[in-house]
Structure formats: C-alpha cells, structure tokens
Design an enzyme around this catalytic site. Structure first.
Site, short mmCIF file in Angstrom:
data_model
loop_
_atom_site.label_atom_id
_atom_site.label_comp_id
_atom_site.label_asym_id
_atom_site.label_seq_id
_atom_site.Cartn_x
_atom_site.Cartn_y
_atom_site.Cartn_z
N GLU A 160 11.66 -15.37 24.54
CA GLU A 160 11.65 -14.71 23.10
C GLU A 160 10.46 -14.98 22.27
O GLU A 160 10.38 -16.29 22.04
CB GLU A 160 12.94 -15.44 22.36
CG GLU A 160 13.08 -14.84 20.82
CD GLU A 160 14.15 -15.87 20.08
OE1 GLU A 160 14.23 -15.67 18.86
OE2 GLU A 160 14.86 -16.41 20.59
N THR B 249 13.50 -13.19 15.92
CA THR B 249 13.44 -13.26 14.00
C THR B 249 13.56 -11.82 13.59
O THR B 249 12.65 -11.40 12.72
CB THR B 249 12.46 -14.13 13.58
OG1 THR B 249 12.16 -15.30 14.47
CG2 THR B 249 12.34 -14.60 12.19
N LYS C 13 23.84 -16.00 18.08
CA LYS C 13 22.90 -17.37 17.99
C LYS C 13 23.52 -18.05 16.88
O LYS C 13 23.45 -17.67 15.70
CB LYS C 13 21.35 -16.48 17.64
CG LYS C 13 20.41 -17.75 17.28
CD LYS C 13 19.10 -17.04 16.84
CE LYS C 13 18.22 -18.01 15.91
NZ LYS C 13 17.10 -17.38 15.58
#
Length: 219
Positions: A34, A63, A123
């Site tokens: 990621e 993000t 998440k």
C-alpha cells in the site's frame, strides 16, 4: 490480500527507493504493498511496481480521501484503495473499476456503515488505541465483516490481532521507514522483518483456526 495477511504500508517512498524496498519486502514474503497518496509522484511509484512485478505483487493506494484520487490511482494500476475514513463516493468509484475497497472506520457504527456501502474490508484505525480485545469483542455482533487493524502494529502484537479475528494486519513504520537511507543492511532488515510478520500471522491463524483457505473469497 488475505492469503499472506500482511500489508506493507509504504510512506515517503521515491522513484529511487520504491523498487529496492518492494523487492526486499517481496523477498521476505510480503506481496501486498500500500503506497500512500500523499507521497510525491505516487502514481509513478504505483506504475513502477506494476511494471516491475506484474501479478507477483499486489499494489494499491492508501490514505485516499476522495473518489477523484481513487480513480487516478486505479488508472495507474492500483488493485485496491485504502481510505482512512468512510466516504461512499470513494467506495463506489473503487468498485466501479473492479478494485478492492478498504474503507477506514473506528467505531462499530462506522464499520457497519462502510460495509453496507460496499466496502470489501474495513481498515480499523488507529488500532493501537483499541487493542486486540476490541476486535475479539467486535466479532460477537459483526462476525461477517472482515477487519484489518492498522496503526501501531508490530511484531509483538500482530499475532494477537489475528487471533482476535482480524483477517490481515497493516504494518507501517515497524516494517518500512521511507525516510531511511538505502543500504544493503536496511534492505536485509526489511526482508527479515517481513518474513517475521508473515510467520507471526501464519502461526496465529493456526492457533485461532483461521486458515488462509477460508479467507480467499475476499480478494
């Protein structure tokens, strides 16, 4: 994504460091990367990883705060989108392009909302504030929702989160520090830690009875 159960959260990467670090992670068994989108030239970094590793590594963007950024990352080759919050438009954009959506949430209400809006996995961030017990308790009312703790995950607690019911863990600076200068010693250390994280998850799954074969449906 859940086969190995370890996602490397990569910040502060550059076009010079991304491939050596990705290779070190790959050598250690971590194949889910990621790359956070606040990183300069992030789209280039995603493309570099895709060009170098092809299907051997699954690379995604983290993000991600909005649908526009999600689309740009997907066009660059991202296979999944991690968000720190619940944003319906971002989830919809990700699913529209056939990618995996991992929305960020903190409370049971946010977790359920994200899942009901189409997120494949949730998440939970920052996990360090909640601890493994939260994930164990969450499995009572919400056993069907796959959750991934991130934030404060290290070699000491990674296995505890898996045993508590997490389908995978996200490891950031405890695995990769993008600001560290490249060296053979640093890359060897990344490979060693990656392998240790993989083994922690594998062993925890054996104890918890969570085999990777029962999780493959998610990705």
């Amino acid at each position: 994504m859940t086969d190995t159960g370890v996602i490397a959260v990569m910040r502060n990467m550059t076009p010079k460091t991304i491939i050596p670090v990705a290779q070190a992670l790959y050598d250690g068994g971590v194949t889910i990367l990621e790359i956070t989108v606040e990183t300069p030239k992030v789209l280039t970094l995603i493309e570099q990883v895709k060009d170098k590793f092809g299907d051997d590594v699954i690379v995604g963007a983290g993000t991600v705060l909005d649908a526009e950024t999600a689309r740009a990352a997907l066009m660059a080759g991202a296979s999944f989108i991690f968000s720190p919050t619940v944003r319906k438009e971002t989830i919809e954009m990700t699913k529209r392009y056939g990618a995996v959506s991992v929305a960020g949430a903190f409370t049971p209400t946010e977790i359920l909302t994200a899942y009901e809006n189409g997120a494949d996995m949730i998440k939970v961030f920052p996990a360090s504030v909640l601890g493994p017990r939260f994930f164990k308790d969450l499995k009572g009312p919400l056993p069907h929702i796959p959750v991934i703790p991130t934030g404060g995950i290290d070699l000491q607690n990674a296995g505890e989160y898996i045993k508590a019911g997490a389908v995978a863990i996200g490891a950031g600076s405890t695995l990769v520090k993008g600001t560290t200068e490249l060296s053979e010693a640093y890359l060897t250390d990344i490979s060693s830690k990656a392998n240790q994280f993989i083994n922690k998850v594998k062993n925890a799954r054996k104890i918890a009875g969570n085999t990777s074969s029962s999780l493959k449906r998610y990705v």
